[in-house]
Scaffold this active site. Structure first.
Site, PDB file in Angstrom:
ATOM      1  N   LYS A  11       0.765  -1.090  -0.116  1.00 22.00           N
ATOM      2  CA  LYS A  11       0.043   0.077  -0.056  1.00 22.00           C
ATOM      3  C   LYS A  11       0.803   1.332  -0.133  1.00 22.00           C
ATOM      4  CE  LYS A  11       0.666   1.640   4.307  1.00 22.00           C
ATOM      5  NZ  LYS A  11       1.463   2.840   4.501  1.00 22.00           N
ATOM      6  N   GLY A 106       4.385  -4.030   3.912  1.00 20.99           N
ATOM      7  CA  GLY A 106       4.625  -5.563   3.341  1.00 20.99           C
ATOM      8  C   GLY A 106       3.985  -6.520   4.290  1.00 20.99           C
ATOM      9  N   SER A 108       2.074  -6.085   6.662  1.00 19.03           N
ATOM     10  CA  SER A 108       0.714  -6.153   6.954  1.00 19.03           C
ATOM     11  C   SER A 108       0.115  -6.876   5.704  1.00 19.03           C
ATOM     12  CB  SER A 108       0.259  -4.612   6.917  1.00 19.03           C
ATOM     13  OG  SER A 108       0.822  -4.007   7.815  1.00 19.03           O
ATOM     14  N   ALA A 109       0.607  -6.727   4.503  1.00 20.03           N
ATOM     15  CA  ALA A 109       0.071  -7.509   3.292  1.00 20.03           C
ATOM     16  C   ALA A 109       0.282  -8.882   3.536  1.00 20.03           C
ATOM     17  CB  ALA A 109       0.746  -7.096   2.108  1.00 20.03           C
ATOM     18  N   ASP A 141      -2.594  -1.142   9.594  1.00 20.10           N
ATOM     19  CA  ASP A 141      -2.657  -1.140   8.109  1.00 20.10           C
ATOM     20  C   ASP A 141      -3.456  -2.598   7.590  1.00 20.10           C
ATOM     21  OD1 ASP A 141      -1.281   1.347   7.840  1.00 20.10           O
ATOM     22  OD2 ASP A 141       0.618   0.156   7.896  1.00 20.10           O
TER      23      ASP A 141
HETATM   24  O1  C5P Z   1      -0.388  -0.460  14.127  1.00 21.02           O
HETATM   25  P1  C5P Z   1       1.141  -0.365  13.887  1.00 21.02           P
HETATM   26  O2  C5P Z   1       1.897  -1.650  14.502  1.00 21.02           O
HETATM   27  O3  C5P Z   1       1.428  -0.344  12.379  1.00 21.02           O
HETATM   28  O4  C5P Z   1       1.977   0.766  14.481  1.00 21.02           O
HETATM   29  C1  C5P Z   1       3.210   0.745  14.767  1.00 21.02           C
HETATM   30  C2  C5P Z   1       3.404   2.204  15.560  1.00 21.02           C
HETATM   31  O5  C5P Z   1       3.292   3.393  14.971  1.00 21.02           O
HETATM   32  C3  C5P Z   1       2.465   2.295  16.719  1.00 21.02           C
HETATM   33  O6  C5P Z   1       3.393   1.329  18.093  1.00 21.02           O
HETATM   34  C4  C5P Z   1       2.788   3.783  17.011  1.00 21.02           C
HETATM   35  O7  C5P Z   1       3.732   4.339  17.895  1.00 21.02           O
HETATM   36  C5  C5P Z   1       2.546   4.308  15.848  1.00 21.02           C
HETATM   37  N1  C5P Z   1       1.401   4.530  15.454  1.00 21.02           N
HETATM   38  C6  C5P Z   1       0.699   5.753  15.745  1.00 21.02           C
HETATM   39  N2  C5P Z   1      -0.595   5.894  15.328  1.00 21.02           N
HETATM   40  C7  C5P Z   1      -1.188   5.308  14.510  1.00 21.02           C
HETATM   41  C8  C5P Z   1      -0.697   4.174  13.791  1.00 21.02           C
HETATM   42  C9  C5P Z   1       0.694   3.859  14.366  1.00 21.02           C
HETATM   43  O8  C5P Z   1       1.220   6.554  16.535  1.00 21.02           O
HETATM   44  N3  C5P Z   1      -2.540   5.644  13.897  1.00 21.02           N
END
Ligand code: C5P
Length: 304
Positions: A11, A106, A108-109, A141
């Site tokens: 994405k 990647g 997440s995909a 994601d």
């Molecule tokens: O959900 P994901 O594993 O992709 O998020 C990784 C990190 O990115 C989270 O631990 C956070 O620090 C940050 N994040 C955030 N706000 C979001 C998505 C991600 O602060 N909406």
């Protein structure tokens, strides 16, 4: 041996409006995601235990792969198996063409494709809503990676709804090996914008997509994480300048970076821009189109 084969796209973010931090540490987002033609494949065959192998294209940084136990594909399998009260059991191979670089989702995909593929292999027929719930637990994601196409993401990015997108968009994608951890970019966003309110809506981009005109879309591409990302990685500003001087309509950081993407007038133009960026010493420069499909089955029988 009967195997199930699935595919999942990378994405990019065409709009990333970031609000202030929430109580849970995540940031409120309004983002427009688009799936692009760059994709990984994942196959799963019956087995009694759990085995995961990851094969990579030569430009994918193998050293950045997590250990099997920490791999998001293993976590996806565990969550799906738990939901149905079974043990994860499959012989899984992931073929990675999506660079392991922030901004392309990647991992997440792969997680989304694993949910789809293992649901079929284990004949679970998990309802769509339940798969979306598992996806949200795996990462912000991952629900989008299941849906694909072009979507508005809200909440922390995990609440997704389709956005009309009749165009065909040509992109140059430039990953970078040196890491730029997502949490560090969000932290720097908080330092730069301590009073951030509601995230920018992205409504102008939604209207632009409906025109099908890349020049109109180029003018509305937006990423609130770009400034913090460029502050931490000034070389990315040079890269964006180079791509635009080679003829891209617009270059920007995708997600929290360090991947940068360039919207081009046509596929032909994208090839020219890619060649120009390679000329500046960037090893991995890929051309892709969007939107593409979400995680889906390619076949559910055959031999591998
Ligand atoms: O959900 P994901 O594993 O992709 O998020 C990784 C990190 O990115 C989270 O631990 C956070 O620090 C940050 N994040 C955030 N706000 C979001 C998505 C991600 O602060 N909406």
């Amino acid at each position: 041996m009967t195997a199930v084969l699935g595919r999942a796209s990378a994405k990019i973010n065409l709009h990333l409006g970031v609000g202030g931090p929430r109580g849970d540490g995540f940031h409120e987002l309004r983002t427009i995601y688009q799936s692009i033609s760059l994709h990984d494949e994942i196959s799963a065959a019956p087995a009694t235990g759990w085995r995961l192998v990851t094969r990579t294209q030569e430009y994918v940084d193998r050293a950045a792969l997590p250990a099997t136990d920490d791999d998001i594909v293993t976590r996806a399998a565990s969550l799906l198996a738990d939901l149905h009260g079974i043990d994860p059991h499959a012989d899984v191979a992931v073929d990675k063409a999506i660079p392991i670089a922030g901004g392309l989702a990647g991992g997440s995909a792969d997680a989304a494709a694993a949910l789809v593929v293992l649901d079929r292999l284990w004949d679970l027929q998990t309802p769509h809503d339940a798969l979306m719930d598992l996806a949200a637990r795996l990462g912000s994601d991952v629900p989008f990676a299941l849906l694909g196409g072009t979507c508005l993401g809200t909440g922390r990015g995990e609440v997704v709804e389709e956005v009309p997108d009749p165009g065909e968009w040509s992109w140059v994608v430039v990953p970078s090996r040196a890491g730029l951890p997502t949490p560090a970019v969000y932290r720097h966003f908080d330092e730069l914008f301590p009073g951030a309110g509601a995230p920018a809506s992205g409504d102008d981009l939604v209207r632009a997509l409906a025109t099908g005109d890349p020049r109109v879309v180029a003018a509305t591409l937006h990423n609130d994480l770009q400034e913090p990302a460029l502050d931490l990685r000034p070389d990315l500003a040079t890269l964006i300048g180079r791509g635009e001087s080679e003829g891209a309509l617009r270059g920007l950081v995708s997600g929290s970076g360090p991947t940068c993407v360039f919207l081009c007038e046509s596929g032909q133009q994208a090839e020219v821009v890619a060649e120009g960026i390679r000329g500046a010493g960037h090893e991995t420069v890929l051309v892709a189109t969007g939107p593409d499909a979400g995680a889906h089955l390619v076949s559910s029988s055959g031999t591998r």
